[in-house]
Design a protein around this motif. Structure first.
Motif, short mmCIF file in Angstrom:
data_model
loop_
_atom_site.label_atom_id
_atom_site.label_comp_id
_atom_site.label_asym_id
_atom_site.label_seq_id
_atom_site.Cartn_x
_atom_site.Cartn_y
_atom_site.Cartn_z
N TYR A 109 -3.99 15.56 3.74
CA TYR A 109 -4.46 15.98 4.96
C TYR A 109 -4.33 17.45 5.15
O TYR A 109 -4.85 18.14 6.02
CB TYR A 109 -3.73 15.09 5.78
CG TYR A 109 -3.83 13.61 6.11
CD1 TYR A 109 -5.13 13.17 6.45
CD2 TYR A 109 -3.21 12.85 5.12
CE1 TYR A 109 -5.64 11.75 6.26
CE2 TYR A 109 -3.79 11.23 5.31
CZ TYR A 109 -4.77 10.94 5.65
OH TYR A 109 -5.20 9.71 5.76
N THR A 124 -10.61 1.06 4.24
CA THR A 124 -10.21 2.27 3.96
C THR A 124 -11.60 2.72 2.81
O THR A 124 -12.06 3.82 3.31
CB THR A 124 -8.97 2.57 3.12
OG1 THR A 124 -8.02 2.49 4.23
CG2 THR A 124 -8.88 4.09 2.77
N VAL A 161 5.84 10.39 7.41
CA VAL A 161 4.63 10.34 8.67
C VAL A 161 5.04 9.76 9.64
O VAL A 161 4.58 9.14 10.69
CB VAL A 161 3.48 9.53 8.12
CG1 VAL A 161 2.88 10.41 6.76
CG2 VAL A 161 3.96 8.15 7.68
N ALA A 188 5.07 5.67 2.43
CA ALA A 188 5.16 6.91 3.18
C ALA A 188 5.83 6.56 4.52
O ALA A 188 6.60 7.48 5.23
CB ALA A 188 3.79 7.47 3.25
N ILE A 189 5.44 5.40 5.33
CA ILE A 189 5.96 5.14 6.62
C ILE A 189 7.44 4.82 6.46
O ILE A 189 8.27 5.36 7.27
CB ILE A 189 5.37 3.86 7.09
CG1 ILE A 189 3.94 4.34 7.65
CG2 ILE A 189 6.25 3.41 8.48
CD1 ILE A 189 2.85 3.28 7.90
N SER A 215 0.54 4.00 1.87
CA SER A 215 1.04 4.14 3.04
C SER A 215 2.26 3.55 3.81
O SER A 215 2.83 4.17 4.43
CB SER A 215 -0.34 3.96 4.08
OG SER A 215 -0.62 2.55 4.02
N GLU A 216 2.46 2.44 3.21
CA GLU A 216 3.73 1.71 3.73
C GLU A 216 4.79 2.37 3.05
O GLU A 216 5.86 2.43 3.89
CB GLU A 216 3.78 0.42 3.41
CG GLU A 216 2.49 -0.48 3.98
CD GLU A 216 2.20 -1.46 3.37
OE1 GLU A 216 2.59 -1.94 2.21
OE2 GLU A 216 0.97 -2.16 3.51
N ALA A 238 -5.91 11.17 1.27
CA ALA A 238 -4.67 11.45 0.74
C ALA A 238 -4.12 12.97 0.93
O ALA A 238 -3.06 13.07 0.79
CB ALA A 238 -4.61 11.35 -0.81
N ASN A 256 0.90 -1.39 -0.03
CA ASN A 256 0.05 0.23 -0.11
C ASN A 256 1.05 1.24 0.12
O ASN A 256 1.89 1.22 0.48
CB ASN A 256 -1.00 0.02 1.37
CG ASN A 256 -1.88 -1.17 1.27
OD1 ASN A 256 -2.93 -1.34 0.65
ND2 ASN A 256 -1.54 -2.29 1.95
N ARG A 300 2.97 -3.94 11.78
CA ARG A 300 3.71 -3.84 10.58
C ARG A 300 4.81 -4.82 10.20
O ARG A 300 6.06 -4.59 9.90
CB ARG A 300 4.52 -2.52 10.36
CG ARG A 300 3.61 -1.19 10.72
CD ARG A 300 4.18 0.21 9.98
NE ARG A 300 5.07 0.60 10.79
CZ ARG A 300 5.20 1.43 11.66
NH1 ARG A 300 4.05 1.90 12.20
NH2 ARG A 300 6.30 1.91 12.19
N VAL A 317 -6.35 -3.16 3.97
CA VAL A 317 -6.28 -1.69 4.13
C VAL A 317 -7.03 -1.12 3.07
O VAL A 317 -7.88 -0.10 3.38
CB VAL A 317 -4.80 -1.45 3.77
CG1 VAL A 317 -4.63 -0.02 3.35
CG2 VAL A 317 -3.97 -1.61 5.02
#
Length: 307
Positions: free
Chosen positions: A239, A130, A52, A46-47, A43-44, A237, A41, A95, A126
């Motif tokens: 914020y 979501t 983030v 970005a992490i 988000s992973e 997406a 994903n 994770r 996810v």
């Protein structure tokens, strides 16, 4: 020993590697799952970059991923309702799903329907939760029109279908190569890019009542320009725009108990009432290649790892 995706510092795709690790041991309330498929994903990514880290702090070495599907190998003390050999889908809260073996809290698992492929099952949590949360946040209703950006992506492809199930008219923003798929699911396709506002107005002569943004990059402002009230705009997406304009950011956490929503969505897919497209499947050793494809942001549906 087993293999798992790891990284030792924030960075780009090049920090990812696959390591030999000790076999995990389930504790109280935990289940050890031999992973057959693990979704990936945005988000992973970005992490992993640290973008983030104020929301998702990391300790190193870090694992990666939450989506998974597989077969139970062991159950820990206090676990009821599951046994070795059961086929399950769920999510890893630590994770660490992108691995051959993963520890999962029993409450974060549900049984995999027989008709559900491993690739779809392992990619569902996810994007599914979501999409459910984002659509639920804007409450589309029969007779209304909702616009969804990134309509052919992992979240978007499920969101357009869930929105259609409410009886609303759904306009999906996507590249022309994905328009036929959207049409086949009862969605009005509209190309993104210059002039998109005019194309939406032409497709929705009665106006737009709700907007779900799964892509970011100006769609919150577009929704407001189309006259959509702030409380009926949801972005997963952008914020910064959400904070500026007071629109919603509901997604996975707001969907409530994840395993319950996961079971509902899995059943709908198994019954042929929803579809989760799979864009590609990679062996665990090709995790870098998988994220390279993901980060191009032009895939139709989900990318999955097959440990």
């Amino acid at each position: 020993m087993s293999r798992a995706v790891r990284y030792d510092e924030f960075g780009g795709i090049d920090v990812l590697r696959v390591d030999e690790v000790e076999r995990p041991v389930p504790g109280d309330g935990q289940v050890l799952v031999r992973v057959k498929a693990a979704g990936i994903n945005p988000s992973e990514a970005a992490i992993r970059t640290g973008a983030v880290s104020n929301i998702f702090p990391s300790t190193f070495p870090s694992g990666q991923g939450s989506d998974l599907a597989g077969i139970i190998e062991e159950v820990g003390a206090g676990v009821s309702g599951f046994a070795p050999g059961d086929e399950v889908i769920g999510f890893n809260q630590h994770r660490a799903a992108q691995a051959e073996l993963a520890l999962v809290e029993a409450g974060d698992l549900t049984r995999k329907p027989e008709k559900l492929s491993w690739e779809v099952a392992g990619s569902l949590y996810v994007v599914g939760v979501t999409a459910w949360g984002a659509v639920h946040a804007v409450q589309p209703a029969e007779g209304e029109t909702v616009v969804i950006s990134g309509a052919a992506g992992g979240v978007g492809s499920l969101a357009v279908q869930l929105a259609r199930r409410t009886g609303a008219t759904v306009i999906g923003l996507a590249s022309e190569g994905n328009h036929q798929w959207l049409k086949s699911h009862g969605v009005i396709p509209v190309a993104y890019g210059d002039g998109v506002a005019d194309r939406i107005r032409a497709a929705a002569p009665g106006g737009v009542h709700a907007f779900v943004d799964t892509h970011g990059g100006g769609y919150v402002e577009l929704a407001l320009a189309l006259g959509v009230p702030a409380d009926r705009i949801d972005t997963i997406a952008d914020y910064a725009a959400a904070a500026k304009y007071g629109v919603k950011t509901d997604g996975g956490a707001e969907a409530g108990p994840g395993a319950g929503i996961l079971a509902e969505l899995a059943g709908l897919i198994a019954d042929g009432q929803l579809e989760l497209p799979i864009a590609g499947a990679y062996p665990l050793a090709q995790v870098r290649e998988a994220y390279t494809e993901l980060e191009r942001r032009h895939t139709h549906g989900k990318i999955v790892l097959r440990p």
